[in-house]
Design a protein around this motif. Structure first.
Motif, PDB file in Angstrom:
ATOM      1  N   LEU A 311      44.284  62.041 -55.234  1.00 31.40           N
ATOM      2  CA  LEU A 311      44.731  62.019 -56.253  1.00 31.40           C
ATOM      3  C   LEU A 311      46.354  62.115 -56.174  1.00 31.40           C
ATOM      4  O   LEU A 311      47.195  61.770 -57.135  1.00 31.40           O
ATOM      5  N   GLY A 312      46.901  62.576 -55.223  1.00 30.35           N
ATOM      6  CA  GLY A 312      48.226  62.771 -55.068  1.00 30.35           C
ATOM      7  C   GLY A 312      48.686  63.701 -55.504  1.00 30.35           C
ATOM      8  O   GLY A 312      50.177  63.632 -56.006  1.00 30.35           O
ATOM      9  N   ASN A 313      48.124  64.706 -56.309  1.00 33.12           N
ATOM     10  CA  ASN A 313      48.638  66.069 -57.049  1.00 33.12           C
ATOM     11  C   ASN A 313      48.805  67.153 -56.284  1.00 33.12           C
ATOM     12  O   ASN A 313      47.757  67.936 -55.896  1.00 33.12           O
ATOM     13  N   ALA A 314      49.928  67.234 -55.700  1.00 34.03           N
ATOM     14  CA  ALA A 314      50.278  68.463 -54.736  1.00 34.03           C
ATOM     15  C   ALA A 314      50.077  69.827 -55.453  1.00 34.03           C
ATOM     16  O   ALA A 314      49.644  70.619 -54.577  1.00 34.03           O
ATOM     17  N   ARG A 315      50.716  69.802 -56.427  1.00 32.12           N
ATOM     18  CA  ARG A 315      50.644  70.982 -57.268  1.00 32.12           C
ATOM     19  C   ARG A 315      49.211  71.470 -57.623  1.00 32.12           C
ATOM     20  O   ARG A 315      48.998  72.657 -57.439  1.00 32.12           O
ATOM     21  N   LEU A 316      48.329  70.726 -58.183  1.00 36.62           N
ATOM     22  CA  LEU A 316      47.068  71.079 -58.482  1.00 36.62           C
ATOM     23  C   LEU A 316      46.202  71.449 -56.882  1.00 36.62           C
ATOM     24  O   LEU A 316      45.699  72.413 -57.033  1.00 36.62           O
ATOM     25  N   ALA A 317      46.534  70.761 -56.031  1.00 38.60           N
ATOM     26  CA  ALA A 317      45.871  70.839 -54.730  1.00 38.60           C
ATOM     27  C   ALA A 317      46.390  72.056 -54.183  1.00 38.60           C
ATOM     28  O   ALA A 317      45.518  73.024 -53.710  1.00 38.60           O
ATOM     29  N   ALA A 341      48.122  75.551 -48.649  1.00 43.62           N
ATOM     30  CA  ALA A 341      48.740  75.584 -49.868  1.00 43.62           C
ATOM     31  C   ALA A 341      50.296  75.850 -49.668  1.00 43.62           C
ATOM     32  O   ALA A 341      51.158  75.646 -50.167  1.00 43.62           O
ATOM     33  N   ALA A 342      50.636  76.670 -48.392  1.00 41.85           N
ATOM     34  CA  ALA A 342      51.914  76.738 -47.895  1.00 41.85           C
ATOM     35  C   ALA A 342      52.762  75.546 -47.844  1.00 41.85           C
ATOM     36  O   ALA A 342      53.922  75.364 -48.061  1.00 41.85           O
ATOM     37  N   GLY A 343      51.878  74.416 -47.408  1.00 40.70           N
ATOM     38  CA  GLY A 343      52.485  73.186 -47.356  1.00 40.70           C
ATOM     39  C   GLY A 343      52.589  72.407 -48.530  1.00 40.70           C
ATOM     40  O   GLY A 343      53.575  71.400 -48.647  1.00 40.70           O
ATOM     41  N   LEU A 344      51.967  72.950 -49.684  1.00 38.07           N
ATOM     42  CA  LEU A 344      52.138  72.002 -50.852  1.00 38.07           C
ATOM     43  C   LEU A 344      52.960  72.810 -52.051  1.00 38.07           C
ATOM     44  O   LEU A 344      53.388  72.101 -52.794  1.00 38.07           O
ATOM     45  N   LEU A 345      52.937  74.015 -51.711  1.00 37.74           N
ATOM     46  CA  LEU A 345      53.815  74.957 -52.611  1.00 37.74           C
ATOM     47  C   LEU A 345      55.054  75.391 -51.963  1.00 37.74           C
ATOM     48  O   LEU A 345      55.190  76.704 -51.401  1.00 37.74           O
ATOM     49  N   PRO A 346      56.436  74.619 -51.963  1.00 44.56           N
ATOM     50  CA  PRO A 346      57.492  75.131 -51.359  1.00 44.56           C
ATOM     51  C   PRO A 346      57.944  76.283 -51.574  1.00 44.56           C
ATOM     52  O   PRO A 346      58.600  77.201 -50.671  1.00 44.56           O
ATOM     53  N   GLU A 347      57.856  76.507 -53.068  1.00 43.91           N
ATOM     54  CA  GLU A 347      58.421  77.981 -53.305  1.00 43.91           C
ATOM     55  C   GLU A 347      57.772  79.138 -53.052  1.00 43.91           C
ATOM     56  O   GLU A 347      58.289  80.366 -53.095  1.00 43.91           O
ATOM     57  N   SER A 348      56.504  78.836 -52.512  1.00 45.23           N
ATOM     58  CA  SER A 348      55.752  79.980 -52.115  1.00 45.23           C
ATOM     59  C   SER A 348      55.433  80.061 -50.450  1.00 45.23           C
ATOM     60  O   SER A 348      54.583  80.648 -50.029  1.00 45.23           O
ATOM     61  N   HIS A 349      56.018  79.068 -49.923  1.00 48.33           N
ATOM     62  CA  HIS A 349      55.866  78.731 -48.504  1.00 48.33           C
ATOM     63  C   HIS A 349      55.940  80.174 -47.500  1.00 48.33           C
ATOM     64  O   HIS A 349      54.986  80.507 -46.807  1.00 48.33           O
ATOM     65  N   ASP A 350      57.019  80.792 -47.562  1.00 41.96           N
ATOM     66  CA  ASP A 350      57.174  82.072 -46.656  1.00 41.96           C
ATOM     67  C   ASP A 350      56.345  83.225 -47.226  1.00 41.96           C
ATOM     68  O   ASP A 350      55.835  83.830 -46.006  1.00 41.96           O
TER      69      ASP A 350
END
Length: 418
Positions: A311-317, A341-350
């Protein structure tokens, strides 16, 4: 003794007035067409119509500078330019109307557009200065529009109380949706429910509903958003496409919240409603993913991978992967889900990598992420594959050659090259 203009001069003046009127009529027609296209959600077509209206209005002002149509043309030019995102170019004609125009209606229209441009530029103070006149307008529609824009200015300043009060004085649908989002963020569910109940009876605007349902779900939970959507769809005769998109978004919210059965029901609704649409095909895919195991972390992991890869929906994934680690921290899937999840949610990566290191320091996935050798990595991948119901392929046996490979051609001694 009065002097009369010669007949030729009178004829030329009449012809000029007629020409300016015709050109202005054409500009207004294009603007009305653009508004209708905006209401239908046809953004690209509306922008093209607004651009044509701006050109036509500009030509009226340039070719007929002494015409009584000039201020109207300048106002319409500024409005049209602002609608296509050219606020910088819109300022000059709008300022001419405000500073030299005598028509109070046109001055108020120009001020409203300038205020909206100021808000888009993040300047609430300039917007509030421009709105001083329109807020006192005798015209109900312009006064309502000014109250809405004034509420937006208060939101930008962070004054929620003032924003709610100003928005309550506006009759615009957008003002109601903005109030609902503010009330939801403030944790006032009863007021949100009452307001949304009122909004479900007004003219349907898909974009506004999509945004407010997301905000309600974040603030009050997916159940509140889902109940509001059911009420809306029961009261409104919405197009099938819009209905399918809203149902699909609700399914995604349920899925991200771990409500797999509820998500599956929504996706099935989308499939029945619009089977041949993009939304219907997506709903079918998600239903198939969730059916094999609708109550475990394996289903969530499959759904997350589908959302990411198909689906290409990074946020949902990302939200789905994170949900696995939250719902089942001891699951076999949890460490790999955190990495994904760390790779798909940049703001939460660290922060996600910190959780991974502190909670799963010896996991093969944590070690692999650090670049450290992990003999258990392959075994972990095999275990995950089995849990997902994937067939494992045995590696092809390695055959060591003990004799020279056969040489095609006639049997006999090898001949030297000629």
């Amino acid at each position: 003794m009065s002097r009369r203009l010669p007949p030729l001069a009178l004829a030329l003046a009449a012809a000029g007035a007629c020409a300016s009127s015709n050109a202005m009529w054409s500009a207004r027609r294009l603007a009305n067409e653009a508004r209708a296209l905006d209401a239908e959600g046809r953004v690209g077509d509306a922008a093209a119509a607004w651009a044509r209206a701006a050109v036509k209005a500009e030509s009226v002002a340039a070719r007929h500078p002494g015409s009584p149509q000039v201020d109207g043309a300048l106002t319409l030019q500024g409005e049209a330019l602002a609608r296509i995102g050219s606020c910088g170019a819109a300022v000059a004609p709008l300022r001419r109307v405000l500073e030299g125009g005598s028509d109070g209606t046109l001055r108020e229209r120009a001020a409203l557009v300038l205020a909206e441009c100021a808000l888009d530029a993040g300047d609430p103070a300039a917007a509030e200065r421009a709105l001083a006149g329109p807020l006192e307008s005798r015209d109900r529609g312009r006064r309502s529009r000014a109250a809405y824009l004034s509420g937006r200015a208060a939101v930008l300043r962070g004054d929620v109380r003032a924003a709610l009060e100003r928005l309550s004085r506006s009759e615009e649908a957008a003002a109601g949706f903005t109030r609902a989002r503010l009330l939801a963020a403030a944790g006032r569910p009863d007021e949100v429910a009452a307001l949304l109940d009122t909004l479900t009876r007004r003219r349907f605007v898909e974009g506004e509903w999509a945004a407010v349902l997301d905000d309600v779900a974040r603030a009050l939970g997916p159940d509140a958003a889902g109940q509001t959507l059911d009420c809306l769809l029961a009261r409104q005769r919405t197009p099938d496409g819009a209905r399918a998109r809203l149902l699909l978004a609700d399914g995604d919210r349920r899925l991200a919240g771990g409500e797999l059965d509820a998500a599956q029901d929504r996706y099935a609704q989308v499939r029945r409603l619009a089977p041949d649409s993009v939304e219907g095909q997506r709903g079918l895919l998600l239903v198939r993913v969730l059916v094999p195991d609708s109550s475990g972390d394996a289903a969530l992991f499959r759904a997350a991978e589908l959302a990411r890869d198909s689906l290409g929906n990074a946020r949902l994934a990302g939200r789905l992967f994170l949900r696995i680690a939250t719902l089942a921290p001891s699951s076999l899937f949890a460490p790999k889900a955190l990495v994904a999840a760390a790779g798909l949610l940049p703001e939460s990566h660290d922060s996600l990598l910190a959780v991974l290191s502190s909670t799963y320091p010896t996991s093969p996935y944590t070690l692999a992420l650090r670049g450290e050798p992990s003999p258990a990595y392959a075994a972990a991948e095999d275990s995950l594959a089995r849990a997902l119901g994937l067939e494992l392929r045995s590696p092809a046996p390695t055959v060591s050659a003990t004799v020279r490979p056969p040489v095609p051609g006639r049997r006999g001694p090898m001949l030297d090259a000629p």
